[in-house]
Design a protein around this motif. Sequence first.
Motif, mmCIF file in Angstrom:
data_model
loop_
_atom_site.group_PDB
_atom_site.id
_atom_site.type_symbol
_atom_site.label_atom_id
_atom_site.label_comp_id
_atom_site.label_asym_id
_atom_site.label_seq_id
_atom_site.Cartn_x
_atom_site.Cartn_y
_atom_site.Cartn_z
ATOM 1 N N SER A 147 8.670 -16.815 -6.836
ATOM 2 C CA SER A 147 8.302 -17.013 -8.243
ATOM 3 C C SER A 147 7.161 -16.086 -8.663
ATOM 4 O O SER A 147 6.976 -15.808 -9.835
ATOM 5 N N GLU A 148 6.412 -15.587 -7.700
ATOM 6 C CA GLU A 148 5.314 -14.667 -8.044
ATOM 7 C C GLU A 148 5.831 -13.373 -8.665
ATOM 8 O O GLU A 148 5.148 -12.738 -9.452
ATOM 9 N N GLU A 194 5.749 -13.345 -12.452
ATOM 10 C CA GLU A 194 4.424 -13.114 -13.032
ATOM 11 C C GLU A 194 4.051 -11.634 -12.997
ATOM 12 O O GLU A 194 3.487 -11.098 -13.938
ATOM 13 N N GLU A 195 4.426 -11.022 -11.934
ATOM 14 C CA GLU A 195 4.152 -9.595 -11.792
ATOM 15 C C GLU A 195 4.926 -8.801 -12.861
ATOM 16 O O GLU A 195 4.406 -7.868 -13.461
#
Lengths: 256, 450
Positions: free
Chosen positions: A232-233, A236-237
Motif C-alpha cells: 500500500s505504500e 502514497e509514493e
Amino acid sequence: MAALQPILKIEDLWVSVEGKDILKGVNLTINPGEVHAIMGRNGSGKSTLSYTLMGHPRYHINRGSILFKGEEIGDLTPDERAKKGLALAFQYPVAIPGVSVSNFLRASVKAVRGKEIPVKEFRQELKQQMALLEVKDEFLSRYINDGFSGGEKKRLEILQMTLLKPALAVLDETDSGLDIDALKVVSTGINTLATKETAILLITHYQRILNYVKPDFVHVFQSGQIVKTGGSELSEELEERGYDWVTQELTPSGVA
Amino acid sequence: MGETVKTIAKERVDEITRQTAEPAWLKDSRLKAFESYLKIPTPCNRDENWRRTEVEALDLAALNVVVNDSKEKQAAKEPAVVTAALAHLGKKLPYIYTTPESIEVGNADSALLSKGVIFCSLKTALAQHADLLSKYLSAENLPQPDFAENDKFYLMNQSLFNCGAFLYVPKNVVLESPVLNILSSGEETSIALFPRVIIIVEHGAKAEFVNLSTASKKQAQEAGPLSLVNSSIETYVGQNAGLSYLDVSDFSGNTFAVSRVYNEVKRDGSLHSSTVALGGWQIKSDIQTNLKEPGSKSDIRGVVLGAGSERYSFNTIQDHIAPDTGSTINFRVALKDSASSAYLGTIRVSKEAQRTDSYQSNKNLLLGSNAHADSIPKLEILADDVKCSHGATVGPADKEQIFYLMSRGLSNLEAEELIVTGFFRQVVQSCPVDGAGDWINELVADKIHA
C-alpha cells in the motif's frame, strides 16, 4: 498462501478493441480475500481489463489466459462468469428506463444464487445493506440508474456487490465523481464487502480512495501492462511523485 | 347439401336488420354504407395505409358472416377471461362478454343505473335507446373520419355491425371505476365478426372503459384459413368531460383484425387512450382523434409486442381542428422473431388551430433478426403559431444495457425480456385506468416468455 488456489490468475493477456491492441501482456494473480488496487493514468487500459474480465463482446482476447478459480473463463458469457462468482461494478453504469431497481435486484440475486429468495428474507437483507450505504427506500422503486446522480449510481453498484457477494469484485473507478462524504460511505461499503470470501480488484486513477480502503497490493498500470507492484505504500509514493516517476524509473531498463 | 356460406352481401344487411327489428334510419344508414362498400376496391399493401400488411391473404368472398339472434342475458357463471381481467382491474366491475354465439352480462351496478348511466350490448341499446343512438348512428349524423369515405373495412363494419357495446354517461356523472367489454372470437376459422363500440361521455362526466378482444383458444400461427374481426370504436368526449380508454387485443393466430377508432373531444375535454396489441395473424388499426373545440386534449399511447410472423399496422391521426388544443402520442413496438410493424403517425393542424401543442413519439425495438419496423411521421400544419414535434427510433436492444444485465447473472434472453418490459412499462405504468398498468405488464410478460 502458496497452497491456495488463486481466485484469479491472468497470464500474458493480450486484448484488442476494434483491431487495436489495448492490453499487451497483463499478468496478475489474486488470492481469496485479497484486496488489490490497480492504479494508472486515463487511457492506460485499466477499464479494458475490467470489461475483458467480465466478458464484454467488444473486447477480443488475442493471447493469454484468464483463470477464475482455476478455470479458463475467456470463452464464457458475462452471465456465466457472474454465476461463477465474478462481478463488476461499472465506472459508467447504464440507465435502463422502465425497470425498477427492486425488480432488477431480485432477478439478479436469483440468477446468481441460482434459487428464488423468499421476499421477506430478501427485503431484510436489502434493507440492511441499504442502511449501510445510506440509500433511501425510494431508490427501489426508481428505474435503474435513470436520472441518478453520479454518487447514486456508484452506491447502487456497491449495493449490488454486497448482495451478490462475489468471490471477486472488480470495482472500476468506483471513486470517480464522488464528493468526500459519498466517498466515505462507498468506502465503508467496500470494506464490508472485503472479507475472506470476497477478493477485491479496485481500479482507480486517484490515491484518494486508498486512504479508506487499504489494499494488500498496489499495481501500476501503464500502456496495457502492469509495470510495477508493491504494497500500500506504493500508492502514497505515486500520489507524491506522480505517474511520471514510474515511467522514468522504468525507462532506462526498458519495458518488454 | 352443406351449410350455406353467409358471405358478405346485401342479404346479410337485410337479415341483421330483420332479426333485431332495427329502426328504419339505421337500415338506411347500413344500406348507404354497403353501397359505398361495393364501390370501393379492396385495399392492397401498396396503399400507404396498408404497408406491411398482407391484406391479400384475406379472402373476403370465403368469409362467413356471423348472424344470430342471440339476446343479451345474465351470465350464469363469470367467464374465466373476465375473472382474469378483473383480478387486476377490480372485482365486481360491470362487464359484457360477447362470443360468436352469445352475449352475457354481469355485475350490473344499480347505483350507476339510477344515475342514468347506460352500459349494455349494442343490440340491447338499439332496442331500448334507439333515439339516443340515432344522434350518432343515422346516416346524416355519422362522423366523418378520414376512413369514412374510402375505407372498405370501415364501410363493411358500418353496414354489417352485429355485436358490440354501448356506454352512455350523462352530464356530470363520474364513474369511479372502469366498465369492461370483452369479445372472445372463438376458434372457428373463416368467420367474420363486426363489433361496434360506442362510448358517449357527456358534459362534465368521467368514465373509464376497457375493451378486450381475445380468443377462447389461441391457435398456433398460420393455422387454417383466416377469420376476420372488423371493429369500429367511436368515442365522444363532451365539454369538460374525461374518458380513459384501454384497448387490449390478444387474438388467436388465425385472426385478421381490423379496427377503426374515431375519437371526438369537445371544449376542455380530455381523452386518454391506450392500445395494447399482443397477438393475431394481422392487426391493422387506425386511430383518429379530432380535437374539435378549444382546450381539448388527447393522450394516445400504444404498446405492440409481436412474435412469430405476426403483422402489425397502426395509423394514428391527430386532427387539431380548434385552437389551443393539445395532443401527445407515444407508440412503442417490440418485435421478436420475424414479426413486422408499420406505424404511420399523422399530425394535422388546421388553419384555425393556433397554439396547438402536439408531440408524437414512436419507438421500435427489434429483437428478432428478421423483425422489421417502419415508422413514418406525417405533419400537415396549416397554422403558424404551433408547437409540433415528433421522434422515431428503430433498432435492436441496447448492447450496453444487455451487457450490464448479463454481468448481473441474467441470460441474454432474460436481459432482453427485462429491457422490453421496461420499454413498455414507461408507457403503461401511468395508464389512468386503475390497475391497468400491472395487468398489461403481466400480459406482456406472459407473451414475452411464450
